[in-house]
Design a protein around this motif. Sequence first.
Motif, PDB file in Angstrom:
ATOM      1  N   ALA A 243       0.837  -1.208   0.000  1.00  0.00           N
ATOM      2  CA  ALA A 243       0.000   0.000   0.000  1.00  0.00           C
ATOM      3  C   ALA A 243       0.866   1.251   0.000  1.00  0.00           C
ATOM      4  CB  ALA A 243      -0.935  -0.012   1.203  1.00  0.00           C
ATOM      5  N   ASN A 244       1.930   1.263   0.792  1.00  0.00           N
ATOM      6  CA  ASN A 244       2.822   2.420   0.841  1.00  0.00           C
ATOM      7  C   ASN A 244       3.530   2.640  -0.489  1.00  0.00           C
ATOM      8  OD1 ASN A 244       2.503   3.547   3.429  1.00  0.00           O
ATOM      9  ND2 ASN A 244       3.777   1.976   4.354  1.00  0.00           N
ATOM     10  N   ALA A 245       4.021   1.555  -1.091  1.00  0.00           N
ATOM     11  CA  ALA A 245       4.739   1.670  -2.360  1.00  0.00           C
ATOM     12  C   ALA A 245       3.810   2.177  -3.462  1.00  0.00           C
ATOM     13  CB  ALA A 245       5.338   0.322  -2.749  1.00  0.00           C
ATOM     14  N   ALA A 246       2.584   1.639  -3.497  1.00  0.00           N
ATOM     15  CA  ALA A 246       1.623   2.074  -4.519  1.00  0.00           C
ATOM     16  C   ALA A 246       1.205   3.525  -4.281  1.00  0.00           C
ATOM     17  CB  ALA A 246       0.407   1.156  -4.509  1.00  0.00           C
ATOM     18  N   ALA A 247       0.947   3.872  -3.018  1.00  0.00           N
ATOM     19  CA  ALA A 247       0.538   5.239  -2.687  1.00  0.00           C
ATOM     20  C   ALA A 247       1.646   6.235  -3.017  1.00  0.00           C
ATOM     21  CB  ALA A 247       0.172   5.326  -1.214  1.00  0.00           C
TER      22      ALA A 247
END
Length: 271
Positions: A243-247
Motif C-alpha cells: 500500500a505504501n509503495a503504490a501510494a
Amino acid sequence: MNDLPELATRRQSFSGLLPGRALRQGAALLRTGLRGAIGIVYPPSCIACQAATGEAQALCPACWGGIGFIERPYCERLGTPFAVDLGDGLLSPAAIADPPVFARARAVCRFDGTARELVHRLKYGDRTDLALTLGRMMAQAGRELLPDADLVVPVPLHRTRLWTRRFNQAAALAQVVARQASLPLAPLALARVKRTRQQVGLTRAQRTDNLQGAFKVPPGARPRIEGRRVLLIDDVLTTGSTANAAARAVLRAGASAVDILTFARVVSDGS
C-alpha cells in the motif's frame, strides 16, 4: 373532417407503443421465471461453505459469524481496531511510530477464518464471482472514504503474474466498489513495472526493499491523477508495504492524497 388525420396519427402512435411495452413486460416475466427455475435446480448456497442460503451471493449465519468485522473504535490512519474505546480521532502506536504514506486505510474485516478462505478462493480458486459480494462489503466499510474520493484505482499485478493468474482480484473488487459509489474507475492508472518476489514469508523490511520502484503511473495516466484524491483498492492489507509503495507512486504523479480500501487486513497485537 380536418381532425381525422391527426386522430389517425395518434391511434397509430398509441398502437405502436403496445408491442414494445408488451415485449418489455414479457422479457421481465421471462427473466423472473428463469431465475425461479434456476433457483429450483441450483438453490442458492453460501459463498464460503456452500450451505443453503435464502439468496444468492450471500453468507450463511455460521460463516457470517466467522468473519471478524472491523468496526469502531479503530486507528484513524491505519484502520486497525482498538480493544478499548478512548474517543474519536486517535492514532495507534504503530501509526505514530511509523506513519504510512497513505492518508487512511479501511478494511471490512480481519484476515482470518472465513475471510481468509474467501480471499483465497477469489485469488487462487477462479471464483471471480466472489468479487461482487466482497466488493459490496468493501463499499460499506469504506463509507468514510468514498465521499472524499475522486478516482478509484486498483493495485496492479505485474504482467507475468497477471498472465499466470489470468485476472487481477484487486481490479475486480475496484470495479464493484466504483460502481457502488458511482465513482470513476481508472484500472490502468497505476502499473507494476517491477517483477517482485512473493511477499509471503518476508519481513516488513524485506517487503519494503522488495517493492522499491515496483509501481509507476504511466505518463498518459498522469492527467487523471494530478490534483485528485485517489482510492486504492486491494484484497488484503498485510504490513502496509504494498500500500505504501503504490501510494508513493500515485503521490509522485501529483495526487492530492491517497486512501486505501481492502476487504481484509492482518491485525497484530502491535497494530
